[in-house]
Structures are given as C-alpha cells and as structure tokens.
Write a protein that holds these residues in place. Structure first.
Motif, PDB file in Angstrom:
ATOM      1  N   ARG A 149     -26.022 -32.002  31.826  1.00 56.45           N
ATOM      2  CA  ARG A 149     -26.470 -33.405  31.983  1.00 56.45           C
ATOM      3  C   ARG A 149     -27.873 -33.425  32.578  1.00 56.45           C
ATOM      4  O   ARG A 149     -28.728 -34.191  32.171  1.00 56.45           O
ATOM      5  N   HIS A 237     -17.889 -33.396  23.513  1.00 60.60           N
ATOM      6  CA  HIS A 237     -19.050 -33.059  24.344  1.00 60.60           C
ATOM      7  C   HIS A 237     -20.020 -32.151  23.576  1.00 60.60           C
ATOM      8  O   HIS A 237     -20.652 -31.279  24.161  1.00 60.60           O
ATOM      9  N   VAL A 281     -18.990 -40.578  27.554  1.00 60.20           N
ATOM     10  CA  VAL A 281     -18.325 -39.330  27.149  1.00 60.20           C
ATOM     11  C   VAL A 281     -17.271 -39.643  26.097  1.00 60.20           C
ATOM     12  O   VAL A 281     -16.757 -40.758  26.028  1.00 60.20           O
ATOM     13  N   ASP A 318     -12.016 -31.045  27.267  1.00 64.60           N
ATOM     14  CA  ASP A 318     -11.782 -32.309  27.961  1.00 64.60           C
ATOM     15  C   ASP A 318     -12.245 -33.487  27.115  1.00 64.60           C
ATOM     16  O   ASP A 318     -13.155 -33.368  26.302  1.00 64.60           O
ATOM     17  N   GLU A 319     -11.592 -34.614  27.331  1.00 62.33           N
ATOM     18  CA  GLU A 319     -12.061 -35.920  26.846  1.00 62.33           C
ATOM     19  C   GLU A 319     -12.506 -35.887  25.382  1.00 62.33           C
ATOM     20  O   GLU A 319     -13.527 -36.475  25.038  1.00 62.33           O
ATOM     21  N   TRP A 349      -9.877 -27.135  30.080  1.00 61.18           N
ATOM     22  CA  TRP A 349      -9.444 -28.300  30.859  1.00 61.18           C
ATOM     23  C   TRP A 349      -8.013 -28.666  30.445  1.00 61.18           C
ATOM     24  O   TRP A 349      -7.565 -28.332  29.339  1.00 61.18           O
ATOM     25  N   TRP A 367      -7.874 -31.589  36.165  1.00 62.26           N
ATOM     26  CA  TRP A 367      -8.872 -32.470  36.783  1.00 62.26           C
ATOM     27  C   TRP A 367      -8.327 -33.877  37.033  1.00 62.26           C
ATOM     28  O   TRP A 367      -9.098 -34.786  37.350  1.00 62.26           O
ATOM     29  N   TYR A 399     -13.967 -33.579  43.340  1.00 58.08           N
ATOM     30  CA  TYR A 399     -15.133 -33.739  42.458  1.00 58.08           C
ATOM     31  C   TYR A 399     -16.317 -34.042  43.375  1.00 58.08           C
ATOM     32  O   TYR A 399     -16.383 -35.104  43.984  1.00 58.08           O
ATOM     33  N   ASP A 401     -19.216 -34.742  42.693  1.00 60.61           N
ATOM     34  CA  ASP A 401     -20.160 -35.768  42.218  1.00 60.61           C
ATOM     35  C   ASP A 401     -19.642 -37.175  42.473  1.00 60.61           C
ATOM     36  O   ASP A 401     -20.283 -38.135  42.025  1.00 60.61           O
ATOM     37  N   MET A 402     -18.535 -37.333  43.192  1.00 63.29           N
ATOM     38  CA  MET A 402     -18.121 -38.691  43.546  1.00 63.29           C
ATOM     39  C   MET A 402     -18.953 -39.171  44.744  1.00 63.29           C
ATOM     40  O   MET A 402     -19.306 -38.397  45.615  1.00 63.29           O
ATOM     41  N   LEU A 412     -20.960 -40.798  41.145  1.00 70.18           N
ATOM     42  CA  LEU A 412     -20.205 -41.750  40.335  1.00 70.18           C
ATOM     43  C   LEU A 412     -18.985 -42.196  41.133  1.00 70.18           C
ATOM     44  O   LEU A 412     -18.715 -41.655  42.206  1.00 70.18           O
ATOM     45  N   TRP A 414     -15.755 -43.170  39.389  1.00 69.23           N
ATOM     46  CA  TRP A 414     -14.557 -43.423  38.555  1.00 69.23           C
ATOM     47  C   TRP A 414     -13.279 -42.848  39.151  1.00 69.23           C
ATOM     48  O   TRP A 414     -12.196 -43.330  38.838  1.00 69.23           O
ATOM     49  N   TRP A 449     -20.615 -32.475  38.626  1.00 72.77           N
ATOM     50  CA  TRP A 449     -21.230 -32.985  37.391  1.00 72.77           C
ATOM     51  C   TRP A 449     -22.564 -33.601  37.765  1.00 72.77           C
ATOM     52  O   TRP A 449     -22.718 -34.153  38.872  1.00 72.77           O
ATOM     53  N   GLU A 451     -24.776 -35.980  36.131  1.00 69.46           N
ATOM     54  CA  GLU A 451     -25.409 -37.150  35.501  1.00 69.46           C
ATOM     55  C   GLU A 451     -26.476 -37.769  36.414  1.00 69.46           C
ATOM     56  O   GLU A 451     -27.510 -38.240  35.954  1.00 69.46           O
TER      57      GLU A 451
HETATM   58  C1  TNX Z   1     -15.399 -36.343  33.613  1.00 72.38           C
HETATM   59  S1  TNX Z   1     -13.293 -34.526  34.170  1.00 72.38           S
HETATM   60  C2  TNX Z   1     -15.839 -35.251  32.886  1.00 72.38           C
HETATM   61  C3  TNX Z   1     -17.280 -35.021  32.749  1.00 72.38           C
HETATM   62  C4  TNX Z   1     -18.088 -36.016  33.520  1.00 72.38           C
HETATM   63  C5  TNX Z   1     -17.403 -36.305  34.818  1.00 72.38           C
HETATM   64  C6  TNX Z   1     -18.168 -37.171  35.754  1.00 72.38           C
HETATM   65  C7  TNX Z   1     -13.983 -33.771  32.974  1.00 72.38           C
HETATM   66  C8  TNX Z   1     -13.368 -32.516  32.587  1.00 72.38           C
HETATM   67  N1  TNX Z   1     -15.036 -34.300  32.359  1.00 72.38           N
HETATM   68  O1  TNX Z   1     -17.632 -35.031  31.388  1.00 72.38           O
HETATM   69  O2  TNX Z   1     -19.348 -35.476  33.737  1.00 72.38           O
HETATM   70  O3  TNX Z   1     -16.175 -36.908  34.542  1.00 72.38           O
HETATM   71  O4  TNX Z   1     -17.550 -37.259  37.000  1.00 72.38           O
END
Ligand code: TNX
Length: 521
Positions: A149, A237, A281, A318-319, A349, A367, A399, A401-402, A412, A414, A449, A451
């Motif tokens: 990122r 991703h 994402v 992931d995602e 993941w 996660w 995490y 990055d929270m 972030l 979330w 992370w 961002e």
């Molecule tokens: C979720 S949790 C992601 C990342 C993002 C992150 C930001 C996970 C495996 N993937 O793509 O950067 O949240 O907190």
C-alpha cells in the motif's frame, strides 16, 4: 533501585541476594562474539559507555583472569534448555547469560538491555540482582509489514526488524503485493516491476525490492534470529498484475460495497491496466480457469522459494470478493499445491480454510476478532483438520494499523473502532477459536497494514507500544498462569521501557494508559 521490568514477561524472574552488578566503562564482556557485539551496541546506545571487547582480546568465556568475576559472560550451552531459551544470573559479582542456542542467547541479551538501570543518584549504571529462566510459549512470533500500500525501503525494514527482534519476535512477514503495487523483482516476469511497482495509495511514490535487496533483508533478519515469510497475495488483491500482464486479470467486480468504500475514502473506481491508488479491497481477481494463471504462480512462487531460506510462503487468500466461492476453492487448492511442491509450507489467511483441496499442512492465519464472527472460526479449524496449524492475528486486538486516537491521521477503525493498548493485551491465543489450543497454535503475529503509513516514524507511532502486547501473547506464559501476566503489571513494565526506546530512536506514542516511568539521573 526500581523493580526490574521485562517485556515480554519471562517464564520466571526471581530477586537474588546481594547488591546490583555495577556496570562501568571497564566492565569486560566475554564469550560468544555475536552476542558480545550485540550487547556492546545495546549498552552504548542505552548508556553511552563504550566497553572493551573481551571477545576480541581472545578471552575464553570462563576466563580465570583476575577481573573475570566482574565480567558479563555470554555463552551458548545446548544442554541448558529448550530451543530459544536462556538463563540470566546477575549479582554484584557478575552477570552470566546462557542461551540454549544463538537465538536464546540473543534474547537473553535483549533482557539484559531492559534490566540496565541508572543507579540511585550517582548517574552510574547497574543491573539488579536477579535470576531469569525464560523460554517462549510459541515458536512463531511475528510481525507483518505491508510494503504494497506504501512502499518501505530496505533501511526501514531493517529498522523494524531490529525493533521487533528486541521484543523476542522471530518472524517478519512481508506483504509484497497488493492492488496498489508489486514490490519484488521477478526475473522471469520483468513487467511486474517495470510496470506495476511505481504506484501506491494516494498517488504516493511506489518502489520495489530488487532480488539483492530482498536477500539483504533476509540476511539482516537472520542476524537478528528472524525468519522472513514472504507473501504474494492471491487470487484477490491482484489489481497491480493487470498493469503488467493484463491477460491474467479478471475484470474488477464493482459491488455496492466497493462503491461505498470508494465514496467514503475517495479515489477512482478501479480500471484494469491503470494504477489503483485507493483503499478499497476485494474487487480484483486473477483468472481462475486459465492455465496461464498457474504458469504465473509457478514462476513467481518458484523464484520466491529459491530466494527464501525460511520454511513458509504465504499465498494470501484474504477478501477475494472478486472471485466466486467455488472458483476461490479451486484456486486455493492449486496455489497451495504449487507451494507444497516447491518444498515449502504454504501459509494463507483464514478464508482459504473453505477449500476442500487445500494442501495438507497449510498454516492458517486468523485475522477475525477475538470473539469470532461470520464463521471465521470454522475456517480456522479447517486448517487444523488438514494437518495445519494456526497463527493468530486477531484484528481487534493486534492489528497495529488500528487507530489509537480518533484525531490522528494514522490508522483505520474497521476492527471495532479506535483501539487501545489494553485491548491489545487482554486476550489469549488459546481462547479465541473453540477447539484450537496451544498444541494447534503455531504462534501469534501482529500485522501493520500501511494504507495510512508512509515512514518509519509512522510505523513507530502505530506499532509502539502496542507491539509489546503481541510479543507478550506470543512469548509469555498464558493469561491466568502467572500473577504478573496482567494488564496492571504490563502497563508498568512497558512504561519502564520508555527511556530505552528513546535511546534507540523509537518514536513511540506515549499513550495515557501506560504508566511511563521517568528515568533517575
Ligand atoms: C484487511 S485482514 C486486510 C487488508 C487491509 C487491512 C486494513 C486482511 C487479511 N486484509 O487488505 O489492508 O484490512 O486494516
């Protein structure tokens, strides 16, 4: 003399009779040359003292030289305990640190660095009379840095390795590719870094590691007893791949969810072949039913395996909201099998637990939250059912990055909103997923992370002090098994590290929750 404060909490710490060991510019350091060099550098950073190098003078570890008794002696003795363990004994007569292996000795040196105190009133330095017997709870104790990122260069990565290793963390997971950029040179696929590495979130500059850069990182990590776990995130991703090899990329899936994120955070909708600088994402996917995709995976994971001495290669997973669930399962089975055939242990993941064809022994990285939602716990159990273990990275706890602070631009929200060090601390890996206890847990990893993270100072501000809670979850006895494995103890012990971190140049956030200790002068 203030109470000794060690983070992560050791297995056993006892006060000894007798006064402290007084450290002076004449104190001899003897024994294992690598450990002596590491301790000398740590003492100089912390105290300004430049100690003579006993090892360089050729003194034996158990030298009977007249000043031998007043020395700091650092040795490896394989018979002394389990892998990565060490013992430390200090009193007025001397200090000895014995590691069961080089890593254990290195961790003993880190503990000794935390024990250095300014003496009462006279400005001198000493080590309290203590004995420490210490060994890790889990073999895998990680941090993850997202260099996709925002790109973070070799110096920054090395600085983060030093910081993590000082807390007895032993894995650096590098998130080397994402929608915004591809960050590692692949000789057989040169367009990846020629075309897909220049971009980053927010239009910031990108960058990439040459293979030599990557080798340097791996070697630097090894010198701090850390293993690198590289990740190419697939099948989602992967928007950046569309800039280099467009024939491999499916069209972006622009769900209502993606459109909402783009409205919330700004930026453009993704278009294949054009750099994506947003934060959404889950829209991209490699083509699942095209053999060219698997030839690509053979190439990129093949080179990665050859460059990586450690046992794990991470395939992401992931995602993958741009991939149908059926296609995702087909992909994960093939990708994990490619990695297994390269002689490496695949890691993914937790979503990848849905794939019936997941390669046996694949390590799952969880996660979800400390209280699992949405069936994430069942996906984690599926790895164990196929002979794999779990690494815990619960997002609402560790995490990094929270956000700590709603008003800071960093981080972030979330994962259950603005977070705290206490939330990072008050969980135990063995109570997150029913049915997954210590025997099935490989370890703990704290992801960062990036961002919103552009520099080492940003990394420090988000990671410190919360990284210490992850280190304690990974290293220390389970919650409830030691009277000092509590938030109250932790906030005092972490507070005692402030002066050490200052001397090491770590730009930590002085959260109010932590009981920061002022240094005696
Ligand atoms: C979720 S949790 C992601 C990342 C993002 C992150 C930001 C996970 C495996 N993937 O793509 O950067 O949240 O907190």
């Amino acid at each position: 003399m203030t109470q000794p404060a060690i983070v992560p909490l050791p297995s056993a710490l006892r006060a000894r009779d007798g006064g402290p060991f007084v450290l002076t510019a004449a104190t001899a350091l003897r024994g294992d040359p690598d450990a002596v060099a590491a301790l000398r550098a740590l003492i100089t950073a912390r105290t300004g003292l430049r100690l003579p190098d006993g090892a360089a003078e050729g003194a034996a570890p158990d030298s009977a030289a007249p000043d031998g008794a007043r020395a700091v002696v650092l040795v490896v003795d394989a018979a002394s305990g389990a892998a990565e363990s060490y013992t430390l004994r200090a009193d007025a007569a001397g200090v000895s640190v014995t590691g069961a292996d080089a890593a254990g000795l290195f961790y003993g040196v880190q503990t000794l660095g935390q024990l250095l105190q300014r003496g009462a009133g006279d400005g001198g330095w000493s080590v309290p009379a203590v004995e420490v017997d210490d060994a890790p709870r889990f073999p895998y104790r990680g941090v993850m840095l997202d260099v996709a990122r925002h790109f973070h260069d070799v110096d920054t990565v090395e600085a983060y390795i030093d910081r993590a290793a000082s807390l007895k963390l032993n894995v650096l997971h590098l998130h080397l590719s994402d929608d915004q950029g591809w960050r590692l040179e692949i000789a057989s696929r040169p367009e990846l870094t020629a075309r897909a590495a220049a971009s980053a979130v927010g239009g910031d500059p990108g960058g990439f590691f040459t293979q030599d850069d990557y080798r340097r990182i791996v070697a630097f990590a090894a010198s701090r007893h850390m293993t690198v776990v590289p990740e190419f995130d697939t099948p989602g991703h992967t928007h950046a791949v569309s800039l280099a090899y467009p024939e491999l990329s499916a069209e972006p899936v622009l769900s209502d969810h993606i459109r909402q994120i783009i409205r919330d955070y700004g930026g453009e909708l993704p278009v294949n072949g054009t750099a994506f600088e947003g934060m959404a994402v889950g829209f991209s996917s490699l083509k699942i039913h095209d053999e060219a995709t698997y030839a690509f995976l053979e190439d990129v994971f093949g080179e990665l395996a050859a460059l990586t001495p450690g046992p794990w290669l991470h395939l992401g997973g992931d995602e993958a909201l741009g991939t149908s669930p059926e296609d995702f399962d087909v992909f994960v089975a093939r990708a994990s099998e490619i990695i297994r055939r390269l002689g490496k242990t695949p890691m993914a993941w937790h979503e990848a637990g849905s794939a019936a064809g997941l390669a046996r022994g694949t390590v799952g990285q969880y996660w979800g939250f400390v209280s699992p939602t949405g069936g994430m716990d069942a996906k984690a159990r599926a790895f164990v059912a196929r002979g794999g273990k779990i690494v815990f990275s619960p997002a609402d706890a560790i995490y990094l990055d929270m956000k700590f602070d709603a008003d800071s631009p960093l981080g972030l929200t979330w994962a259950r909103g603005v977070t705290s060090a206490r939330r990072a601390y008050e969980w135990d890996p063995a109570t997150v997923v029913d049915g997954i206890g210590d025997d099935d847990i490989l370890g703990v990893e704290a992801p960062l992370w990036t961002e919103t993270v552009r520099s080492l100072a940003d990394i420090d501000a988000l990671a410190f002090p919360r990284i210490t809670a992850a280190a304690e979850a990974a290293w220390s006895p389970a919650v409830g098994t030691d009277p000092a494995r509590t938030w109250e103890s932790f906030r005092t012990r972490v507070g005692a590290l402030g002066p050490l971190w200052q001397s090491l140049g770590i730009a930590f956030t002085a959260l109010d929750e932590i009981d920061w200790r002022d240094e005696e002068q």
